[in-house]
Each structure stands twice: as C-alpha cells, then as structure tokens.
Scaffold this motif. Structure first.
Motif, PDB file in Angstrom:
ATOM      1  N   HIS A  89      -9.742 -16.364 -54.085  1.00 13.02           N
ATOM      2  CA  HIS A  89      -8.397 -16.014 -53.640  1.00 13.02           C
ATOM      3  C   HIS A  89      -8.359 -14.888 -53.179  1.00 13.02           C
ATOM      4  N   HIS A  91      -5.678 -12.037 -51.510  1.00  8.28           N
ATOM      5  CA  HIS A  91      -4.297 -11.712 -51.130  1.00  8.28           C
ATOM      6  C   HIS A  91      -4.119 -10.399 -50.950  1.00  8.28           C
ATOM      7  N   TYR A 314       1.940 -22.456 -50.384  1.00  8.74           N
ATOM      8  CA  TYR A 314       1.583 -22.028 -51.678  1.00  8.74           C
ATOM      9  C   TYR A 314       1.286 -23.082 -52.839  1.00  8.74           C
ATOM     10  N   GLN A 316       2.658 -25.522 -54.700  1.00  3.73           N
ATOM     11  CA  GLN A 316       3.574 -25.723 -55.804  1.00  3.73           C
ATOM     12  C   GLN A 316       4.185 -26.797 -56.092  1.00  3.73           C
ATOM     13  N   PRO A 349       8.707 -20.267 -58.596  1.00  6.28           N
ATOM     14  CA  PRO A 349       8.166 -20.594 -57.676  1.00  6.28           C
ATOM     15  C   PRO A 349       8.767 -20.385 -56.173  1.00  6.28           C
ATOM     16  N   ILE A 352       8.737 -16.638 -55.756  1.00  5.59           N
ATOM     17  CA  ILE A 352       7.258 -16.359 -55.280  1.00  5.59           C
ATOM     18  C   ILE A 352       7.336 -16.535 -53.742  1.00  5.59           C
ATOM     19  N   THR A 353       7.711 -17.762 -53.094  1.00  2.00           N
ATOM     20  CA  THR A 353       7.717 -18.376 -51.674  1.00  2.00           C
ATOM     21  C   THR A 353       8.200 -17.312 -51.042  1.00  2.00           C
ATOM     22  N   LEU A 396      -2.821 -15.470 -61.671  1.00  2.00           N
ATOM     23  CA  LEU A 396      -3.074 -17.031 -61.712  1.00  2.00           C
ATOM     24  C   LEU A 396      -2.226 -17.613 -62.400  1.00  2.00           C
ATOM     25  N   SER A 399       1.022 -17.919 -60.684  1.00  2.00           N
ATOM     26  CA  SER A 399       1.048 -18.870 -59.670  1.00  2.00           C
ATOM     27  C   SER A 399       0.748 -20.526 -59.935  1.00  2.00           C
ATOM     28  N   ASN A 400       0.008 -20.371 -61.229  1.00  2.00           N
ATOM     29  CA  ASN A 400       0.119 -21.921 -61.736  1.00  2.00           C
ATOM     30  C   ASN A 400       1.197 -22.181 -62.733  1.00  2.00           C
ATOM     31  N   PRO A 405       7.395 -14.884 -62.633  1.00  2.00           N
ATOM     32  CA  PRO A 405       6.863 -13.736 -62.003  1.00  2.00           C
ATOM     33  C   PRO A 405       7.361 -12.432 -62.541  1.00  2.00           C
TER      34      PRO A 405
END
Length: 430
Positions: A89, A91, A314, A316, A349, A352-353, A396, A399-400, A405
């Motif tokens: 990963h 980033h 992403y 998700q 999500p 996040i996005t 992770l 993100s999972n 967040p």
C-alpha cells in the motif's frame, strides 16, 4: 410478509435479496440485462472489466449473508490474503509498514464473484432472479408503494420494493411522480478516467504479494492497482483525474511510468499481456441524501450506488452494499429509519473518498479548511505509518470499514504519530 421486489441484479441487488429471503416468502429480482449462465462480463456492468477486490469487512459480511461463499470462491481459484502482510500500500509517497493484520481480503474477478453470488442467491428458497425486465414506474396506494410496473405494462405487486438500480436509479424521478420531494444530491466532479489490462501472473511477481495499491498524490494525480486473480492472472487498473492511460501496451506502460512508485511499471513492462484492454470514465461521485427527507413513501427502500456512488478507485462500493444489505435484517424496515441507519455506513467511506478527491487538480467541490487540515494530517500520519506497523494497521482498519475515520485522530493515535518524528507540517485552518 409475502413478497419483496428488488430492482437490479447487481451485487447490491443480489445481496439485498439474500437478506430479504429470510423475511419474505418470495423475493423477485428484476434486471434489464441478459444474465449469463457462465462467469463472463455482461453489458449491464461495464465496470466489471476493471479491478475489483473485496475488502475484509465486505468478505466477512457476504459470508454472513451467504454462509460458505468464500470457501466456494477459493475452490474456484479466488485467493485470500492478509491485506497488510501480502499487500503493498503506497500512500502520500510512502509504502505502509508490513505486519500481520488479520484483515483477510478476497482476490477474485468480478464475473466469478458476481456469478457465484447469483448462483447462490438464485438457489435460495423463494428467490427468483428474472432477466430482461425493465422497471418503468412504481405502483402506489394511499401513500404506500405497492409494487412496480414493467415496460410492457405488467404490474408486479409487492409488500416491499428495494431499488438497487445503481447510479442510474430512477427513484428521484418516481418520487416526484408520487408527489414527494427527491433527495438533495451531493456531487464531487472527479472526471476519473481509467484503463485496465490483464497480464499473466508468475509465482515470483512482487515477491509473492497479491495486491499493489498506488494512491494518487497532489504532485502525481495518477493511481493504480494490481490485483491477483484466478487463473494465474493480474488485473492492472490505472486512473487519472482528467486523464487516463492509453490502451496500447506502450502507452499503458508510459502511464505506469508516471506513477510515483515503480511497481506497476515493472510489471506491465515485463509480464505477458492477455485479453483485451478496456477503458471507463466516472464523471462524479454522487451521494443522494435520503436520510434528510421529511417524507417518504412506505414500502420503498434504496441501496447501493443508487444511494451513494463512490469514486471506485478506493474499492469500497461492494463492501458498503453488503453492509447495507445486512441492515435489511433489522426488524424496522420503515424507510426513514432505514436511511438513517445506512447513512452511518456511508458517512465514513464518503468522507474518505471526498477528502482524497478534493485536493486533486481539477476536481470540483468545496475544499474547506477542515478538509485541508485533515489531508495535511494524513500526510504526516502516512509518513509515520511507513515504519510503524501499528499505525499502518489502524489506517487499514479504517479503509476496510471496521473503524470510523476519526479514529485516526484519537488521542493515542495522535501521540503515536507525533512521537514518530515524521517531519510533515500540519497547518491549523485559518
């Protein structure tokens, strides 16, 4: 209850049917497409030709709805892997530290995944998956949706209708026809353009790793993934904001050379290409705020991309759809309480996005001081997570979709980041 109708045999629609069969005597899934008898791409899911991975939370949830399906997919060639130990990963210009996370993802092509889910759902008692059925409107009486109307005029009565029709959902239009206000819509114009090629996979590729994720940065607004698949294949999808890779092998490799990590370029420059390359374009991320409505007809729900269509880079969307489907097991299927429940699933999500998209060149949206501050903090977080496996695991888990967040800014995490000595400034919003 007697009969539920699901609009759309997408992953969201099929998982919705898997949940509803536990509560309804009959569940009918209607799809406009011709559904293949074998595991191949179909016209109604053009994005299926591009990289799809199943996050750990999504894999677990689908196994709850369809027990044993992971094992069935693995028996057909899909692969399980620890998403920290067996993945790379990248980033914010760094690779996250390795470790044993216990987050087990599933590496599988979309046709195999969707095909096996469709077979399992079709075999459930009382579930009928009907292809070639175009829904053109809703039936209603006394403020309640009572079924759907097909293009040929056939009415199909139902105690519950669930729209899993994706980005092209017509529920906002149908609400107007029934005298209700449509939901407000949030849009982030991303103009994401991506291309995909498949390659033969060798046992020594990436040292045995199964996943490579290179996230775009402001300085290099291109990203890409390589995911292992059944039949000894890699699927490589690369994308850019306002630009995408050419599909010729030379142009594809040149685009990969523009990524800030070299892994994908090495792969596409040396591995044997197989199959036909494909392109796709996503103009915007869209969220329809059903949970904010004051009035909504009983007997109608909306799930999946029809509620929120994320930036697909992403990865998700399928996990969110699975979590929303599981919410249908709640005893309360009144629309507004349901929309408020799934809004809590979508919030993380979406945050996040949108936060990641808004800093990219050319993306349309409101880049607030809060978004600027959070993104600056995440740069410092990722700098620390490059040598701290525990911080990498915490990222992770977010993100999972296990943790929200804000957990990345908990006091303990903040202290761990600050003690790391990672030299990335975190500005205070003006």
């Amino acid at each position: 209850m007697d009969h539920a109708v699901v609009i759309g045999a997408s992953m969201a629609g099929l998982l919705t049917a898997a949940a509803l069969h536990r509560r309804f005597a009959t569940v009918t899934v209607l799809d406009r497409d011709t559904l293949p008898a074998v595991d191949v791409h179909r016209r109604g899911t053009a994005q299926s030709r591009h990289a799809h991975g199943l996050l750990a939370r999504g894999r677990e949830t689908i196994d709850e709805l369809l027990p044993g399906i992971t094992a069935e997919l693995v028996a057909q060639g899909a692969m399980e892997g620890d998403l920290q130990r067996h993945s790379r990963h990248y980033h914010a210009g760094r690779m996250l530290a390795r470790g044993d996370s216990g987050l087990i993802g599933l590496l599988v092509s979309r046709p195999l995944l969707e095909g096996q889910v469709r077979r399992r759902v079709s075999a459930l008692p009382g579930v009928h998956v009907s292809p070639g059925k175009v829904v053109t409107g809703l039936l209603s009486r006394d403020g309640r949706v009572t079924g759907v109307r097909l293009a040929d005029g056939e009415p199909i009565p139902a105690d519950l209708v669930v729209d899993a029709g994706g980005r092209a959902s017509r529920t906002p239009l149908w609400l107007g026809e029934l005298g209700y206000r449509p939901p407000e819509e949030e849009r982030v114009g991303i103009d994401l353009r991506y291309g995909t090629r498949e390659f033969r996979r060798g046992p020594s590729d990436f040292g045995g790793d199964l996943v490579v994720v290179i996230a775009p940065t402001v300085e290099s607004p291109r990203g890409g993934v390589a995911l292992a698949m059944e039949d000894d294949r890699w699927i490589v999808t690369m994308a850019g904001y306002g630009e995408g890779p050419g599909l010729g092998l030379t142009e594809f490799a040149e685009f990969a050379a523009g990524l800030w990590a070299p892994d994908l370029h090495r792969l596409v420059s040396t591995a044997e290409p197989i199959g036909e390359p494909r392109t796709y374009r996503i103009p915007a991320g869209i969220r329809r705020r059903y949970e904010r409505l004051a009035r909504f007809p009983e007997g109608l729900l909306v799930v999946g991309d029809a509620v929120c269509a994320f930036n697909p880079i992403y990865g998700q969307g399928m996990t969110v759809a699975a979590l929303e489907a599981r919410m249908l097991l709640d005893p309360d299927l009144r629309p507004l309480p349901f929309f408020r429940r799934i809004a809590k699933i979508v919030d993380g999500p979406w945050e996040i996005t949108v936060g990641g998209d808004l800093v990219m060149p050319g993306v349309e949206g409101d880049l607030t001081p809060k978004v600027r501050m959070v993104n600056a903090y995440l740069e410092r977080f990722h700098a620390a997570a490059a040598h701290d496996p525990e911080l990498a695991l915490r990222f992770l888990r977010v993100s999972n979709l296990y943790d929200p967040p804000p957990s990345l800014m908990s006091p303990g995490t903040l202290l761990r980041v600050l003690r790391s000595g990672a030299q990335r400034a975190v500005p205070v919003p003006a």
